[in-house]
Design a protein around this motif. Structure first.
Motif, PDB file in Angstrom:
ATOM      1  N   GLY A  85      39.023 -97.340 -80.283  1.00 27.84           N
ATOM      2  CA  GLY A  85      40.330 -96.967 -79.738  1.00 27.84           C
ATOM      3  C   GLY A  85      40.353 -95.516 -79.283  1.00 27.84           C
ATOM      4  N   GLN A  86      39.694 -94.639 -80.031  1.00 25.45           N
ATOM      5  CA  GLN A  86      39.654 -93.232 -79.626  1.00 25.45           C
ATOM      6  C   GLN A  86      38.919 -93.062 -78.288  1.00 25.45           C
ATOM      7  N   ASN A  87      37.785 -93.812 -78.140  1.00 22.12           N
ATOM      8  CA  ASN A  87      37.025 -93.711 -76.893  1.00 22.12           C
ATOM      9  C   ASN A  87      37.843 -94.214 -75.716  1.00 22.12           C
ATOM     10  N   LEU A  88      38.559 -95.320 -75.946  1.00 20.99           N
ATOM     11  CA  LEU A  88      39.380 -95.854 -74.855  1.00 20.99           C
ATOM     12  C   LEU A  88      40.535 -94.912 -74.537  1.00 20.99           C
ATOM     13  N   ALA A  89      41.137 -94.335 -75.560  1.00 21.26           N
ATOM     14  CA  ALA A  89      42.280 -93.451 -75.310  1.00 21.26           C
ATOM     15  C   ALA A  89      41.857 -92.146 -74.632  1.00 21.26           C
ATOM     16  N   ALA A  90      40.660 -91.683 -74.930  1.00 21.31           N
ATOM     17  CA  ALA A  90      40.205 -90.422 -74.343  1.00 21.31           C
ATOM     18  C   ALA A  90      39.625 -90.598 -72.943  1.00 21.31           C
ATOM     19  N   GLY A  91      39.543 -91.831 -72.486  1.00 21.34           N
ATOM     20  CA  GLY A  91      38.988 -92.074 -71.152  1.00 21.34           C
ATOM     21  C   GLY A  91      37.489 -91.907 -71.095  1.00 21.34           C
ATOM     22  N   VAL A  92      36.839 -91.918 -72.250  1.00 20.40           N
ATOM     23  CA  VAL A  92      35.374 -91.781 -72.246  1.00 20.40           C
ATOM     24  C   VAL A  92      34.729 -93.003 -71.614  1.00 20.40           C
TER      25      VAL A  92
END
Length: 607
Positions: free
Chosen positions: A392-399
């Motif tokens: 979820g963090q990767n998706l939220a950060a646009g990585v």
């Protein structure tokens, strides 16, 4: 580390202390029972002696009463003494507590010291004495009485004639010896004695039963059997309280007391007549027992020279015997009963202590399993949550911008979420089982439908682990009566278990067939390393995990197989485990099949 070691040794120390206290209690109980038995023996002996003494005293009181009623008054002229006997006979019948005790009154006369003796009997209706022949039962008394004529009046032979136990009766002189220092006076009644014959039928049929009821019987009956024997013939029973106990069974008895003798009872003083000088001197007193040899005369304290307490003799003897055999047997029976009760109490205490120790051990083991469960569940929850949070963090950060990679992250979040849902479902299932609130709603359903649903729920796990599934369902299988959702969850647990412990084989076999007993069998097999033999008895217990799984750090909480076992038993079936072919293990659900009538009616049966 020290606190853990102390916690492990504390239950053992408590158990040792409790066992030691129990042993001390047993020893004290044994000693206490011994003292209680000794006191009970003393109490029973004293109670028996007191009751027997009352029995003999009451009988001797009536015998003495009869003697004093018919004895001659010293101040009465000789020619009026027989008339007084007639008056006393009427008085006896009017006043005596047991008037039937006296049967006949005779006058025995010696015509000369060596001459023929005669006998006269009282005719109450005519108030006179009439000559009669000597009855045969008087032969022994007559012989002793005639021999006593040759002896001095104070000799033992002469004085032993007072009580005639063989008749039974009382021999009362109608003449008196002059006081010391006075010259003898001619007495026309010299050598004449009164014989008061007692009625043995009244004694045996009325007096003895009354005394037995008074002193030896209570609301529960009598503990003792009584016998009255003649002193001259110990085997001759005058009276038996219970025909079941013949005279030969008494032996020495538990207690023997002399009876049928004259005693100076204070309440009978008024029957002794006037207060003349002769009366004061005691010539009309109850005659004392015959003198004893010098060696047997009592010393101070009422004892003989040999140290034995003097006992006055009687014509009869009361013998008492406990119905259980002897008094010692009765005391031993009480002791055994007390020992039995005490041992039962000690056994109950020991059993309670043992159960408490077992319960303590089980509570400790349960606490340890619960801690392991909490640790396992925490690990199981933390792993998917970590993966989901990272994705979820990767998706939220646009990585991640590539659509394919986004899709993979989405699938990861979905699979880990399902894993969390399964874990929560198992915990809720366990809570429902433990609280008793879990209710199943069985309906006729196809076993193949249950298996296919479980495989569908596990598709993501099978794809992730690259496990090949071999499904085999026999044709024409009957329906099973089951809660479809619960049974599907049970089969899913077996599949997940096979995938987890199947090793690198990458194979899973699911087979549905009808067993020899008519039940439908669902088997889930793998080709992993198998199950240790020592783990098999505990395999379906809550929170249990095999040694290899625990040692290898394999994730799990030990609930899956226990939930499967509970669901199977709730549906009237069972779950078994066997070695797989050619390796691994095979778990089989045995479910009862629905009959044809139940299929037509669509019956729903609660588990």
């Amino acid at each position: 580390m020290k606190s853990k070691s102390f916690a492990q040794r504390l239950p053992i120390a408590i158990a040792v202390v409790l066992v030691a206290l129990l042993a001390v209690l047993a020893v004290l109980q044994w000693q206490w029972i011994g003292e209680v038995s000794a006191m009970e023996r003393h109490r029973m002996r004293m109670s028996l002696f007191i009751a027997g003494s009352h029995f003999t005293e009451d009988f001797d009181r009536e015998v003495t009463r009869a003697y004093l009623y018919f004895h001659a008054e010293p101040m009465t002229p000789p020619e009026a003494r027989l008339d007084r006997v007639l008056r006393q006979y009427d008085r006896w019948n009017a006043e005596a507590p047991y008037p039937r005790l006296v049967r006949d009154v005779f006058v025995m006369r010696r015509n000369s010291p060596k001459g023929e003796s005669t006998l006269e009997v009282l005719w109450p209706a005519e108030h006179r004495f009439v000559a009669c022949p000597w009855p045969p039962e008087f032969a022994a008394l007559r012989k002793r009485w005639e021999e006593a004529a040759l002896e001095p009046p104070s000799s033992p032979v002469a004085r032993s004639l007072t009580v005639a136990g063989e008749i039974p009766g009382l021999v009362i002189p109608l003449t008196f010896s002059p006081p010391a220092g006075e010259s003898p006076r001619p007495d026309p009644l010299a050598g004449v004695h009164l014989l008061v014959r007692l009625d043995q039928k009244a004694i045996v049929g009325d007096l003895f039963p009354s005394l037995t009821r008074r002193y030896f019987e209570n609301s529960q009956g009598s503990d003792y059997a009584l016998a009255v024997e003649a002193k001259g013939n110990p085997r001759q029973a005058v009276f038996l309280s219970d025909p079941k106990f013949p005279m030969a069974s008494f032996g020495a008895g538990d207690l023997g007391l002399d009876m049928f003798r004259l005693r100076p009872f204070d309440e009978l003083r008024s029957l002794r007549g006037g207060r003349s000088q002769a009366t004061v001197r005691g010539r009309d007193q109850v005659p004392p027992p015959p003198p004893r040899p010098r060696a047997e005369r009592p010393e101070r304290g009422g004892r003989t020279a040999s140290g034995e307490r003097r006992r006055e003799s009687g014509a009869w003897r009361l013998v008492l015997k406990h119905r259980e055999g002897t008094l010692e047997d009765a005391v031993a029976a009480v002791r055994r009963r007390n020992l039995g009760i005490s041992l039962g109490i000690l056994a109950l205490l020991g059993t309670t202590m043992g159960l408490m120790m077992v319960a303590t051990q089980r509570m400790q083991r349960l606490a340890r399993l619960q801690m392991e469960f909490v640790a396992g569940v925490t690990h199981e929850l933390n792993t998917p949550l970590t993966a989901m949070r990272s994705a979820g963090q990767n998706l939220a950060a646009g990585v991640v911008a590539d659509p394919g990679q986004v899709r993979r992250y989405g699938n990861l979040i979905e699979s880990e979420g399902r894993r969390l849902s399964d874990l929560v479902g198992q915990a809720l299932e366990l809570a429902g089982i433990q609280s008793g609130r879990r209710v199943y709603h069985p309906r006729p359903v196809e076993a193949a439908e249950i298996v296919d649903g479980a495989l569908q729920d596990c598709r993501w796990l099978l794809q992730e682990k690259h496990v090949a599934v071999e499904r085999e369902v026999d044709a024409g299988l009957p329906l099973v009566l089951a809660d479809a959702a619960a049974m599907r969850r049970a089969v899913q647990n077996l599949i997940e278990n096979a995938v987890k412990y199947g090793g690198r084989a990458g194979w899973l076999g699911v087979r549905v067939r009808q067993g020899a007993s008519g039940q439908v069998e669902i088997t889930v097999a793998d080709r992993g390393p198998g199950i240790r033999r020592e783990d098999l008895p505990h395999l379906f217990k809550p929170f249990f995990r095999g040694r290899d799984a625990a040692a290898g750090g394999m994730p799990g909480n030990g609930l899956g197989l226990s939930l499967v076992s509970h669901v199977a038993e709730a549906h009237g079936g069972r779950v078994t485990v066997a070695p797989g072919e050619p390796a691994g293990s095979a778990f089989t659900l045995h479910l009862p099949a629905v009959t044809a009538a139940e299929q037509v009616q669509g019956v729903e049966e609660p588990a």
